[in-house]
Design a protein around this motif. Sequence first.
Motif, PDB file in Angstrom:
ATOM      1  N   TYR A 135       0.797  -1.226   0.000  1.00  0.00           N
ATOM      2  CA  TYR A 135       0.000   0.000   0.000  1.00  0.00           C
ATOM      3  C   TYR A 135       0.833   1.281   0.000  1.00  0.00           C
ATOM      4  CZ  TYR A 135      -3.753   3.259   1.087  1.00  0.00           C
ATOM      5  OH  TYR A 135      -4.636   4.311   1.042  1.00  0.00           O
ATOM      6  N   TYR A 136       1.872   1.324   0.819  1.00  0.00           N
ATOM      7  CA  TYR A 136       2.696   2.535   0.906  1.00  0.00           C
ATOM      8  C   TYR A 136       3.918   2.489  -0.006  1.00  0.00           C
ATOM      9  CZ  TYR A 136      -0.283   3.765   4.787  1.00  0.00           C
ATOM     10  OH  TYR A 136      -1.388   4.074   5.547  1.00  0.00           O
ATOM     11  N   GLY A 137       3.986   1.477  -0.846  1.00  0.00           N
ATOM     12  CA  GLY A 137       5.103   1.351  -1.767  1.00  0.00           C
ATOM     13  C   GLY A 137       4.744   1.827  -3.158  1.00  0.00           C
ATOM     14  N   GLY A 138       5.682   1.693  -4.046  1.00  0.00           N
ATOM     15  CA  GLY A 138       5.469   2.094  -5.441  1.00  0.00           C
ATOM     16  C   GLY A 138       5.009   0.923  -6.286  1.00  0.00           C
ATOM     17  N   ALA A 139       5.058   1.113  -7.589  1.00  0.00           N
ATOM     18  CA  ALA A 139       4.616   0.090  -8.539  1.00  0.00           C
ATOM     19  C   ALA A 139       5.399  -1.215  -8.363  1.00  0.00           C
ATOM     20  CB  ALA A 139       4.758   0.607  -9.965  1.00  0.00           C
ATOM     21  N   ASP A 140       6.687  -1.113  -8.015  1.00  0.00           N
ATOM     22  CA  ASP A 140       7.500  -2.317  -7.820  1.00  0.00           C
ATOM     23  C   ASP A 140       6.963  -3.179  -6.683  1.00  0.00           C
ATOM     24  OD1 ASP A 140       9.132  -1.513  -9.873  1.00  0.00           O
ATOM     25  OD2 ASP A 140      10.827  -0.958  -8.584  1.00  0.00           O
ATOM     26  N   ALA A 141       6.473  -2.553  -5.628  1.00  0.00           N
ATOM     27  CA  ALA A 141       5.930  -3.308  -4.491  1.00  0.00           C
ATOM     28  C   ALA A 141       4.711  -4.131  -4.926  1.00  0.00           C
ATOM     29  CB  ALA A 141       5.564  -2.369  -3.347  1.00  0.00           C
ATOM     30  N   PHE A 142       3.856  -3.539  -5.751  1.00  0.00           N
ATOM     31  CA  PHE A 142       2.676  -4.251  -6.241  1.00  0.00           C
ATOM     32  C   PHE A 142       3.079  -5.372  -7.197  1.00  0.00           C
ATOM     33  CE2 PHE A 142       0.833  -0.534  -4.433  1.00  0.00           C
ATOM     34  CZ  PHE A 142      -0.429  -0.929  -4.000  1.00  0.00           C
ATOM     35  N   GLU A 143       4.079  -5.119  -8.013  1.00  0.00           N
ATOM     36  CA  GLU A 143       4.587  -6.145  -8.928  1.00  0.00           C
ATOM     37  C   GLU A 143       5.171  -7.319  -8.149  1.00  0.00           C
ATOM     38  OE1 GLU A 143       5.148  -7.838 -12.644  1.00  0.00           O
ATOM     39  OE2 GLU A 143       4.154  -5.921 -12.261  1.00  0.00           O
ATOM     40  N   ASP A 144       5.927  -7.025  -7.086  1.00  0.00           N
ATOM     41  CA  ASP A 144       6.498  -8.082  -6.242  1.00  0.00           C
ATOM     42  C   ASP A 144       5.403  -8.927  -5.609  1.00  0.00           C
ATOM     43  OD1 ASP A 144       9.038  -7.162  -6.867  1.00  0.00           O
ATOM     44  OD2 ASP A 144       9.326  -6.129  -4.945  1.00  0.00           O
ATOM     45  N   VAL A 145       4.352  -8.271  -5.116  1.00  0.00           N
ATOM     46  CA  VAL A 145       3.233  -8.997  -4.508  1.00  0.00           C
ATOM     47  C   VAL A 145       2.545  -9.861  -5.561  1.00  0.00           C
ATOM     48  CG1 VAL A 145       0.930  -8.736  -3.478  1.00  0.00           C
ATOM     49  CG2 VAL A 145       2.869  -7.449  -2.571  1.00  0.00           C
ATOM     50  N   TYR A 146       2.384  -9.327  -6.759  1.00  0.00           N
ATOM     51  CA  TYR A 146       1.775 -10.132  -7.825  1.00  0.00           C
ATOM     52  C   TYR A 146       2.558 -11.429  -8.026  1.00  0.00           C
ATOM     53  CZ  TYR A 146       0.320 -12.185 -12.093  1.00  0.00           C
ATOM     54  OH  TYR A 146      -0.117 -13.128 -12.990  1.00  0.00           O
ATOM     55  N   HIS A 147       3.876 -11.330  -8.144  1.00  0.00           N
ATOM     56  CA  HIS A 147       4.686 -12.524  -8.408  1.00  0.00           C
ATOM     57  C   HIS A 147       4.624 -13.530  -7.258  1.00  0.00           C
ATOM     58  CE1 HIS A 147       6.116 -11.360 -12.313  1.00  0.00           C
ATOM     59  NE2 HIS A 147       6.393 -10.156 -11.837  1.00  0.00           N
ATOM     60  N   LEU A 148       4.606 -13.049  -6.029  1.00  0.00           N
ATOM     61  CA  LEU A 148       4.457 -13.946  -4.873  1.00  0.00           C
ATOM     62  C   LEU A 148       3.118 -14.680  -4.933  1.00  0.00           C
ATOM     63  CD1 LEU A 148       5.684 -12.048  -1.681  1.00  0.00           C
ATOM     64  CD2 LEU A 148       6.480 -14.257  -2.526  1.00  0.00           C
ATOM     65  N   VAL A 149       2.059 -13.920  -5.166  1.00  0.00           N
ATOM     66  CA  VAL A 149       0.712 -14.483  -5.203  1.00  0.00           C
ATOM     67  C   VAL A 149       0.562 -15.443  -6.392  1.00  0.00           C
ATOM     68  CG1 VAL A 149      -1.694 -13.809  -5.641  1.00  0.00           C
ATOM     69  CG2 VAL A 149      -0.370 -12.627  -3.907  1.00  0.00           C
ATOM     70  N   ASP A 150       1.155 -15.111  -7.505  1.00  0.00           N
ATOM     71  CA  ASP A 150       1.111 -15.980  -8.679  1.00  0.00           C
ATOM     72  C   ASP A 150       1.774 -17.317  -8.384  1.00  0.00           C
ATOM     73  OD1 ASP A 150       0.577 -16.388 -11.581  1.00  0.00           O
ATOM     74  OD2 ASP A 150       2.771 -16.377 -11.723  1.00  0.00           O
ATOM     75  N   GLN A 151       2.941 -17.265  -7.793  1.00  0.00           N
ATOM     76  CA  GLN A 151       3.672 -18.489  -7.450  1.00  0.00           C
ATOM     77  C   GLN A 151       2.903 -19.297  -6.401  1.00  0.00           C
ATOM     78  OE1 GLN A 151       7.684 -17.696  -6.176  1.00  0.00           O
ATOM     79  NE2 GLN A 151       8.257 -19.844  -6.179  1.00  0.00           N
ATOM     80  N   ALA A 152       2.389 -18.630  -5.389  1.00  0.00           N
ATOM     81  CA  ALA A 152       1.627 -19.316  -4.345  1.00  0.00           C
ATOM     82  C   ALA A 152       0.348 -19.940  -4.916  1.00  0.00           C
ATOM     83  CB  ALA A 152       1.291 -18.346  -3.215  1.00  0.00           C
ATOM     84  N   SER A 153      -0.270 -19.258  -5.876  1.00  0.00           N
ATOM     85  CA  SER A 153      -1.500 -19.784  -6.493  1.00  0.00           C
ATOM     86  C   SER A 153      -1.251 -21.097  -7.222  1.00  0.00           C
ATOM     87  CB  SER A 153      -2.095 -18.759  -7.465  1.00  0.00           C
ATOM     88  OG  SER A 153      -2.607 -17.659  -6.776  1.00  0.00           O
ATOM     89  N   ASP A 154      -0.125 -21.195  -7.907  1.00  0.00           N
ATOM     90  CA  ASP A 154       0.226 -22.454  -8.579  1.00  0.00           C
ATOM     91  C   ASP A 154       0.340 -23.590  -7.570  1.00  0.00           C
ATOM     92  OD1 ASP A 154       0.318 -21.386 -11.179  1.00  0.00           O
ATOM     93  OD2 ASP A 154       2.452 -20.887 -11.014  1.00  0.00           O
ATOM     94  N   ILE A 155       1.004 -23.308  -6.465  1.00  0.00           N
ATOM     95  CA  ILE A 155       1.183 -24.322  -5.425  1.00  0.00           C
ATOM     96  C   ILE A 155      -0.151 -24.657  -4.768  1.00  0.00           C
ATOM     97  CG2 ILE A 155       2.269 -24.804  -3.190  1.00  0.00           C
ATOM     98  CD1 ILE A 155       4.578 -22.884  -4.178  1.00  0.00           C
ATOM     99  N   LEU A 156      -0.947 -23.626  -4.466  1.00  0.00           N
ATOM    100  CA  LEU A 156      -2.249 -23.840  -3.828  1.00  0.00           C
ATOM    101  C   LEU A 156      -3.153 -24.699  -4.711  1.00  0.00           C
ATOM    102  CD1 LEU A 156      -4.096 -23.182  -1.413  1.00  0.00           C
ATOM    103  CD2 LEU A 156      -4.806 -21.116  -2.651  1.00  0.00           C
ATOM    104  N   LEU A 157      -3.158 -24.434  -5.990  1.00  0.00           N
ATOM    105  CA  LEU A 157      -3.975 -25.225  -6.908  1.00  0.00           C
ATOM    106  C   LEU A 157      -3.555 -26.687  -6.873  1.00  0.00           C
ATOM    107  CD1 LEU A 157      -6.209 -25.457  -8.979  1.00  0.00           C
ATOM    108  CD2 LEU A 157      -4.577 -24.716 -10.727  1.00  0.00           C
ATOM    109  N   GLN A 158      -2.272 -26.938  -6.920  1.00  0.00           N
ATOM    110  CA  GLN A 158      -1.787 -28.326  -6.863  1.00  0.00           C
ATOM    111  C   GLN A 158      -2.173 -28.987  -5.542  1.00  0.00           C
ATOM    112  OE1 GLN A 158      -0.578 -30.089  -9.396  1.00  0.00           O
ATOM    113  NE2 GLN A 158      -0.985 -28.230 -10.552  1.00  0.00           N
ATOM    114  N   LYS A 159      -2.086 -28.234  -4.481  1.00  0.00           N
ATOM    115  CA  LYS A 159      -2.393 -28.760  -3.154  1.00  0.00           C
ATOM    116  C   LYS A 159      -3.877 -29.083  -2.982  1.00  0.00           C
ATOM    117  CE  LYS A 159      -0.992 -27.874   1.505  1.00  0.00           C
ATOM    118  NZ  LYS A 159      -0.100 -27.232   2.383  1.00  0.00           N
ATOM    119  N   LEU A 160      -4.739 -28.259  -3.574  1.00  0.00           N
ATOM    120  CA  LEU A 160      -6.179 -28.428  -3.361  1.00  0.00           C
ATOM    121  C   LEU A 160      -6.879 -29.257  -4.443  1.00  0.00           C
ATOM    122  CD1 LEU A 160      -7.165 -24.842  -2.153  1.00  0.00           C
ATOM    123  CD2 LEU A 160      -6.669 -26.884  -0.775  1.00  0.00           C
ATOM    124  N   ARG A 161      -6.171 -29.632  -5.468  1.00  0.00           N
ATOM    125  CA  ARG A 161      -6.779 -30.432  -6.558  1.00  0.00           C
ATOM    126  C   ARG A 161      -7.282 -31.755  -6.065  1.00  0.00           C
ATOM    127  NH1 ARG A 161      -3.846 -29.841 -12.379  1.00  0.00           N
ATOM    128  NH2 ARG A 161      -5.573 -28.654 -13.144  1.00  0.00           N
TER     129      ARG A 161
END
Length: 161
Positions: A135-161
């Motif tokens: 929230y208090y960061g710049g565009a890079d902070a949001f991009e970093d969060v996107y990549h974390l969430v993207d990676q976690a989503s792949d793992i979560l999908l595999q885990k919950l399948r």
Amino acid sequence: MIPAHPTSVLFVCLGNICRSPLAEGVFRQKIQEAGLGDQFLLDSAGLGAWHVGHQPDGRTISVARAHGTDISDLRARRIAVEDFYAFDLILAMDRDNLRDIRAMQPRDGTAEVALYLEYCGLEQMKRSYEVPDPYYGGADAFEDVYHLVDQASDILLQKLR
């Protein structure tokens, strides 16, 4: 075959305008791409009521859109006691969120409550399984969060399948 009970996941952060709607949107995109949309029920919520009814932060919408995910239809809401019965899994974005969620969790609540990245086994360097609040960061902070969430989503999908 449609499962009798779709797996329900609630993503939770502080205000429900940055991390949790992004996590919901990215995971929704992953399950749609996998043809599993009917097997999951997803939502996101915040611990505070500051942004109830509002769209995600514009920077969150922009970073999601840049990666092919539209979350502009999402609206912030506050986590409620009923969520502990309505969802199978409630995932907190950071340890403070996790502590606050557990403090409001009813003893007979049926949802499993966990730290998102820890549940996915995705430690983020020295942040100890936390999705940082951009929230208090710049565009890079949001991009970093996107990549974390993207990676976690792949793992979560595999885990919950």
